[in-house]
Write an enzyme that holds these catalytic residues in place. Structure first.
Site, mmCIF file in Angstrom:
data_model
loop_
_atom_site.group_PDB
_atom_site.id
_atom_site.type_symbol
_atom_site.label_atom_id
_atom_site.label_comp_id
_atom_site.label_asym_id
_atom_site.label_seq_id
_atom_site.Cartn_x
_atom_site.Cartn_y
_atom_site.Cartn_z
ATOM 1 N N HIS A 212 55.350 10.571 -14.430
ATOM 2 C CA HIS A 212 56.342 11.899 -14.714
ATOM 3 C C HIS A 212 57.071 12.152 -13.509
ATOM 4 O O HIS A 212 57.819 12.701 -13.475
ATOM 5 C CB HIS A 212 55.063 12.637 -12.803
ATOM 6 N N HIS B 14 49.815 15.752 -18.518
ATOM 7 C CA HIS B 14 49.363 14.560 -18.911
ATOM 8 C C HIS B 14 48.524 14.609 -20.948
ATOM 9 O O HIS B 14 47.330 14.414 -21.354
ATOM 10 C CB HIS B 14 47.653 14.346 -18.322
#
Length: 327
Positions: free
Chosen positions: A55, A217
């Site tokens: 991320h 995700h």
């Protein structure tokens, strides 16, 4: 799969080494861990966050004066372990306590809570703020309730400013719990993300498809359909946010347009311009805005829109100077 890596098993090790190696004047790695912390601790409540890697720049890119004291990096899309989180707590505590800022994913919540219990045993003052800003879906993959996504970065920024100004751990925990409901996010994906050790995208979209509400995700969103214009995507997402906020003309909001990893800034600015136009038509005043890659999903194409209901204190905290590599 085409990626600039060596061995997929070494991605986290080499990424963290490269991160701290590139900014040795600001960051250090706690030995035998994947914890990235400020080079020098500050005499204030420490803020610790983290989560699975993939991320970036979240969360290690927000370590520094005015934001996080440390970030705990897990394997790709995998929560860091309690012992690593606990090492971050011990390494950053200067006697004033530690505030944990946690995205609402089952593994993160469980492991940060375990580290919190370990800190309690050692009499380290500890606070816990759970971020669940994604309004797209509830009880998705990895979560009970709503997911924590790009709005988490705004929590880092605001609470970081207040911690620097001397707030106690109890005050920061209370402020964080009051702040989180003012922050809401929805994302849209144009393609899936490829985890290096998997070697293929987590989901696939046709060339003419997009998916609203996808998680960071690759968790399922709420609708898949044919590609739309930026204006149409902005209208869809703003309409969803309006239903949650129930805003009125004259209300003040901050806006964060966040790239998912593979979306050019050119497109992000076009999308922001469309959002700005729609919000003006709604009679809202934008008091803060930011555009860029802050909470990505490896190489996913797409973006998210985060809005925060602001007041003067929140705007001042968002605009306060920081010394990090990514804000």
């Amino acid at each position: 799969m085409k990626k600039i890596i060596n061995d997929p098993k070494d991605v986290l090790t080499e990424m963290v080494a490269g991160l701290v190696g590139a900014y040795p004047d600001r960051l250090v790695q706690i030995p035998e861990t994947f914890v990235v912390k400020r080079k020098e601790n500050a005499q204030q409540v420490a803020l610790v966050s983290g989560g699975g890697s993939g991320h970036e720049p979240a969360h290690a890119g927000f370590v520094g004066e005015g934001m996080l004291s440390a970030a705990v990096c897990g394997q790709v899309f995998t929560s860091p372990t309690p012992d690593q989180i606990y090492e971050a707590i011990k390494a950053t505590n200067e006697g004033k306590g530690v505030l944990l800022i946690v995205k609402n994913y089952s593994g993160d919540v469980m492991n940060f809570e375990m580290a919190q219990d370990m800190a309690d045993i050692d009499d380290i003052p500890i606070g816990f703020v759970l971020v669940d800003d994604d309004i797209a879906v509830e009880d998705s993959t990895y979560t009970q309730g709503r997911r924590g996504v790009a709005g988490t970065v705004l929590v880092h920024k605001i609470l970081g400013a207040w911690a620097k100004n001397g707030a106690t751990v109890q005050e920061l925990e209370k402020a964080g719990k009051e702040l989180v409901p003012k922050i809401k996010t929805i994302g849209v994906a144009l393609s899936g993300a490829t985890v290096p050790e998997v070697g293929k995208p987590g989901f696939e979209l046709a060339d003419d498809e997009i998916e609203f509400g996808v998680g960071i995700h690759g968790e399922p969103g709420y609708r898949r359909e044919k590609i739309k214009t930026s204006k149409e995507m902005a209208q869809e997402i703003v309409t969803k946010l309006k239903a949650e906020f129930k805003w009125e003309k004259g209300d003040t909001y901050g806006v964060l347009v966040n790239g998912m990893g593979a979306t050019p800034l050119m497109e992000q600015y076009i999308f922001f311009n469309d959002v700005k136009t729609i919000l003006a038509e709604e009679g809202l005043t934008i008091t803060f805005s930011k555009v860029g890659n802050y909470m990505t999903s490896i190489d996913m194409a797409g973006l998210s829109l985060t809005m925060i209901h602001t007041d003067q204190a929140i705007v001042e905290a968002l605009e306060a100077p920081v010394d990090t590599i990514a804000w």
